[in-house]
Design a protein around this motif. Structure first.
Motif, PDB file in Angstrom:
ATOM      1  N   ALA A  93      12.204  -8.188  -8.397  1.00 46.21           N
ATOM      2  CA  ALA A  93      13.431  -8.649  -7.739  1.00 46.21           C
ATOM      3  C   ALA A  93      13.208  -8.667  -6.237  1.00 46.21           C
ATOM      4  CB  ALA A  93      14.597  -7.718  -8.069  1.00 46.21           C
TER       5      ALA A  93
ATOM      6  N   THR B 228      -6.268  -8.775  13.235  1.00 44.56           N
ATOM      7  CA  THR B 228      -6.047  -9.841  12.241  1.00 44.56           C
ATOM      8  C   THR B 228      -6.652 -11.156  12.720  1.00 44.56           C
ATOM      9  OG1 THR B 228      -4.035  -8.773  11.498  1.00 44.56           O
ATOM     10  CG2 THR B 228      -4.250 -11.080  10.969  1.00 44.56           C
TER      11      THR B 228
ATOM     12  N   TYR C 258       0.829  -1.219   0.000  1.00 45.17           N
ATOM     13  CA  TYR C 258       0.000   0.000   0.000  1.00 45.17           C
ATOM     14  C   TYR C 258       0.857   1.260   0.000  1.00 45.17           C
ATOM     15  CZ  TYR C 258      -3.828  -3.117   1.065  1.00 45.17           C
ATOM     16  OH  TYR C 258      -4.757  -4.122   1.001  1.00 45.17           O
TER      17      TYR C 258
ATOM     18  N   VAL D  46       7.813   4.225   4.440  1.00 43.32           N
ATOM     19  CA  VAL D  46       6.338   4.260   4.422  1.00 43.32           C
ATOM     20  C   VAL D  46       5.766   2.950   4.935  1.00 43.32           C
ATOM     21  CG1 VAL D  46       5.959   5.937   2.556  1.00 43.32           C
ATOM     22  CG2 VAL D  46       6.333   3.519   1.990  1.00 43.32           C
TER      23      VAL D  46
HETATM   24  P1  FAD Z   1       2.546  -4.376   2.487  1.00 43.17           P
HETATM   25  O1  FAD Z   1       1.209  -4.006   1.988  1.00 43.17           O
HETATM   26  O2  FAD Z   1       2.675  -5.583   3.322  1.00 43.17           O
HETATM   27  O3  FAD Z   1       3.537  -4.516   1.242  1.00 43.17           O
HETATM   28  C1  FAD Z   1       4.891  -4.827   1.329  1.00 43.17           C
HETATM   29  C2  FAD Z   1       5.389  -5.166  -0.061  1.00 43.17           C
HETATM   30  O4  FAD Z   1       6.799  -5.368  -0.021  1.00 43.17           O
HETATM   31  C3  FAD Z   1       4.779  -6.463  -0.602  1.00 43.17           C
HETATM   32  O5  FAD Z   1       4.368  -6.271  -1.933  1.00 43.17           O
HETATM   33  C4  FAD Z   1       5.932  -7.459  -0.525  1.00 43.17           C
HETATM   34  O6  FAD Z   1       5.852  -8.452  -1.516  1.00 43.17           O
HETATM   35  C5  FAD Z   1       7.125  -6.542  -0.748  1.00 43.17           C
HETATM   36  N1  FAD Z   1       8.363  -7.084  -0.197  1.00 43.17           N
HETATM   37  C6  FAD Z   1       8.581  -7.524   1.062  1.00 43.17           C
HETATM   38  N2  FAD Z   1       9.859  -7.932   1.203  1.00 43.17           N
HETATM   39  C7  FAD Z   1      10.461  -7.738   0.004  1.00 43.17           C
HETATM   40  C8  FAD Z   1      11.778  -7.945  -0.487  1.00 43.17           C
HETATM   41  N3  FAD Z   1      12.745  -8.448   0.298  1.00 43.17           N
HETATM   42  N4  FAD Z   1      12.056  -7.630  -1.762  1.00 43.17           N
HETATM   43  C9  FAD Z   1      11.095  -7.103  -2.578  1.00 43.17           C
HETATM   44  N5  FAD Z   1       9.824  -6.889  -2.175  1.00 43.17           N
HETATM   45  C10 FAD Z   1       9.518  -7.191  -0.898  1.00 43.17           C
HETATM   46  N6  FAD Z   1      -5.197  -2.144   7.563  1.00 43.17           N
HETATM   47  C11 FAD Z   1      -6.259  -1.326   7.382  1.00 43.17           C
HETATM   48  O7  FAD Z   1      -6.081  -0.111   7.214  1.00 43.17           O
HETATM   49  N7  FAD Z   1      -7.539  -1.814   7.391  1.00 43.17           N
HETATM   50  C12 FAD Z   1      -7.809  -3.139   7.505  1.00 43.17           C
HETATM   51  O8  FAD Z   1      -8.966  -3.548   7.485  1.00 43.17           O
HETATM   52  C13 FAD Z   1      -6.713  -4.038   7.664  1.00 43.17           C
HETATM   53  N8  FAD Z   1      -6.933  -5.369   7.732  1.00 43.17           N
HETATM   54  C14 FAD Z   1      -5.866  -6.215   7.788  1.00 43.17           C
HETATM   55  C15 FAD Z   1      -6.104  -7.595   7.762  1.00 43.17           C
HETATM   56  C16 FAD Z   1      -5.050  -8.481   7.794  1.00 43.17           C
HETATM   57  C17 FAD Z   1      -5.326  -9.960   7.740  1.00 43.17           C
HETATM   58  C18 FAD Z   1      -3.714  -7.994   7.852  1.00 43.17           C
HETATM   59  C19 FAD Z   1      -2.557  -8.970   7.861  1.00 43.17           C
HETATM   60  C20 FAD Z   1      -3.466  -6.633   7.879  1.00 43.17           C
HETATM   61  C21 FAD Z   1      -4.534  -5.729   7.848  1.00 43.17           C
HETATM   62  N9  FAD Z   1      -4.323  -4.347   7.846  1.00 43.17           N
HETATM   63  C22 FAD Z   1      -5.390  -3.487   7.700  1.00 43.17           C
HETATM   64  C23 FAD Z   1      -2.962  -3.794   7.949  1.00 43.17           C
HETATM   65  C24 FAD Z   1      -2.398  -3.509   6.563  1.00 43.17           C
HETATM   66  O9  FAD Z   1      -2.551  -4.616   5.720  1.00 43.17           O
HETATM   67  C25 FAD Z   1      -0.927  -3.111   6.636  1.00 43.17           C
HETATM   68  O10 FAD Z   1      -0.813  -2.033   7.547  1.00 43.17           O
HETATM   69  C26 FAD Z   1      -0.431  -2.684   5.264  1.00 43.17           C
HETATM   70  O11 FAD Z   1      -0.429  -3.790   4.393  1.00 43.17           O
HETATM   71  C27 FAD Z   1       0.968  -2.081   5.320  1.00 43.17           C
HETATM   72  O12 FAD Z   1       1.329  -1.663   4.040  1.00 43.17           O
HETATM   73  P2  FAD Z   1       2.839  -1.685   3.562  1.00 43.17           P
HETATM   74  O13 FAD Z   1       2.897  -0.936   2.274  1.00 43.17           O
HETATM   75  O14 FAD Z   1       3.738  -1.255   4.648  1.00 43.17           O
HETATM   76  O15 FAD Z   1       3.206  -3.220   3.338  1.00 43.17           O
END
Ligand code: FAD
Length: 404
Positions: free
Chosen positions: A79, A167, A13, A299
């Motif tokens: 990657a 969760t 996200y 982020v």
């Molecule tokens: P993420 O969305 O987790 O994305 C991380 C990205 O980095 C992924 O695409 C992954 O593949 C990539 N990545 C990771 N490691 C590597 C690497 N080494 N190399 C390359 N790429 C990599 N939040 C809400 O606001 N409302 C909700 O209703 C809600 N419900 C949830 C329900 C569940 C079951 C869960 C688990 C979480 C929920 N959340 C909710 C929380 C929300 O999903 C997270 O806060 C959000 O996904 C964080 O976004 P992010 O961009 O930090 O990471």
């Protein structure tokens, strides 16, 4: 003048929202933008409880990154990031090394097991879309094996869910709907199935309104889900989990499936950067930069942002991660133009926790909602997130329309 290189790590996200907003506002002559992600798709982490329980297929919770980025403005590289060298300003991946002028780290969350022995090895975690598929298939395997075996081991049909936070409760809500389907599919009498939620804290859904919590627990109990609250898991083994029930009192619960949903941390790569962090989360500056590193933004769940009104961190949410992406894109443009960056101020609209396909609880714009109305709102929030990342065409392709 040489165009600055912006490198965004992670298409979750936070990362994807940064890129989508950069491509809206920056011409390809202004900066070279590269997005690195380990898959060529984005998955909706907020839908992983559904993919884990099997109420949505894994392909339903993901979409191609190519569908939302403009190839003439953003270079996408599939990657896996292996190391981040902040002083050398480069990132090592399994396909090569990338240098940057500005870095955005959005590598998301990992499950936190708090050092509890055996959990890393024997519990499954709702950590990403591949892990969600594993949980779904593991539970199905246990049901299928039970129905085949001559001497039946009923503990195969016990599912322990560790954690009664957001969760854990959303996953239990899905299991409440999925278990009857599984029983039908695999010829299992439903009374043989046990779903037990174990929580160390003295309460379910900390931070939620008590009336809403009561509603959620009542709803889940009516679907046969048991709760053991204030009873920490102290060990996991191949056979199940050991729970502390009192001062010197322990119980071993034999279970075919243990799903750990009791806490998260940031991506472990953060810990190798030398940037000060707490459980791989960086307490960011007001403009989302890492302290002491003017060219690094963090982020999403890798960022730790303090709510100064209560002097506690904001919960890690997709809602906040996406809003951060908007601010970080603006701030990158400001830095390139030599202008001041702006402060990130979360605009919290509320919180909705689903309890399965047709039920939910939440507070939206300060008002409590439950039942099918809350469930409808939750689906609209999910569709809005799709809209923000990929516009109306993505909503048509991946949106949730089974609203009533
Ligand atoms: P993420 O969305 O987790 O994305 C991380 C990205 O980095 C992924 O695409 C992954 O593949 C990539 N990545 C990771 N490691 C590597 C690497 N080494 N190399 C390359 N790429 C990599 N939040 C809400 O606001 N409302 C909700 O209703 C809600 N419900 C949830 C329900 C569940 C079951 C869960 C688990 C979480 C929920 N959340 C909710 C929380 C929300 O999903 C997270 O806060 C959000 O996904 C964080 O976004 P992010 O961009 O930090 O990471």
């Amino acid at each position: 003048m040489k165009r600055p290189k912006i490198l965004v790590l992670g298409a979750g996200y936070g990362g994807l929202s940064t890129v989508v907003n950069l491509q809206k506002n920056i011409g390809s002559d202004v900066a070279d933008i590269t997005l690195i992600n380990q898959n060529d798709y984005h998955y909706e982490s907020t839908w992983l409880h559904e993919a884990s329980a099997g109420t949505l297929r894994p392909d339903q919770v993901r979409f191609d990154i190519a569908d939302v980025i403009k190839a003439d403005k953003v270079k996408f590289v599939k990657a896996s990031v292996e190391g981040i060298d902040i002083s050398g300003k480069q990132v090592t991946t399994d396909t090569g090394v990338f240098s940057y002028d500005y870095l955005v780290i959005g590598l998301g969350f990992e499950g936190e097991t708090f050092g509890i022995p055996g959990l890393d090895k024997y519990a499954l975690s709702i950590a990403n879309v591949k892990a969600a598929r594993q949980i779904r298939e593991h539970i199905e395997y246990q049901f299928a094996t039970w129905s085949l075996e001559e001497v039946k081991d009923d503990s195969r049909l016990t599912i322990v869910v560790g954690g009664a936070g957001f969760t854990g409760i959303e996953f239990l809500g899905e299991l409440g709907n999925r278990v009857p389907e599984l029983c039908k599919e695999f010829d299992v009498p439903q009374e043989k199935v046990r779903v037990l939620c174990v929580e160390a804290a003295p309460m379910v859904l900390p931070g939620f309104d008590p009336e809403l919590v009561e509603y959620a627990v009542g709803h889940l109990q009516a679907k046969g889900i048991e709760f053991s609250i204030g009873t920490p898991v102290v060990e996991a083994t191949p056979e199940g989990v050991k729970i502390k029930k009192g001062e010197d009192e322990f119980e071993f619960v034999k279970a075919g499936s243990v799903v750990w949903a009791a806490g998260i941390r940031g991506n472990r790569l953060i810990e190798q950067t030398g940037i000060e962090n707490m459980r791989a989360r960086v307490k960011v500056e007001k403009d989302m930069r890492a302290p002491g590193h003017n060219d690094v933004f963090i982020v999403g769940d890798c960022a730790l942002l303090i709510n100064e009104e209560i002097n506690r961190p904001y919960p890690p949410t997709a809602q906040i991660a996406m809003q951060q992406g908007v601010t970080v894109a603006k701030n990158l443009l400001s830095l390139i133009k030599g202008e001041e960056t702006e402060t990130f101020i979360p605009d919290l609209k509320g919180s909705l926790c689903s309890l399965g396909e047709d039920d939910a609880i939440g507070v939206v714009f300060g008002k409590k909602v439950t039942g099918s109305r809350a469930s409808f709102m939750k689906k609209m929030v999910d569709n809005r997130a799709l809209y923000m990342l990929g516009g109306a065409s993505l909503v048509v392709k991946k949106g949730k329309f089974n609203v009533l």
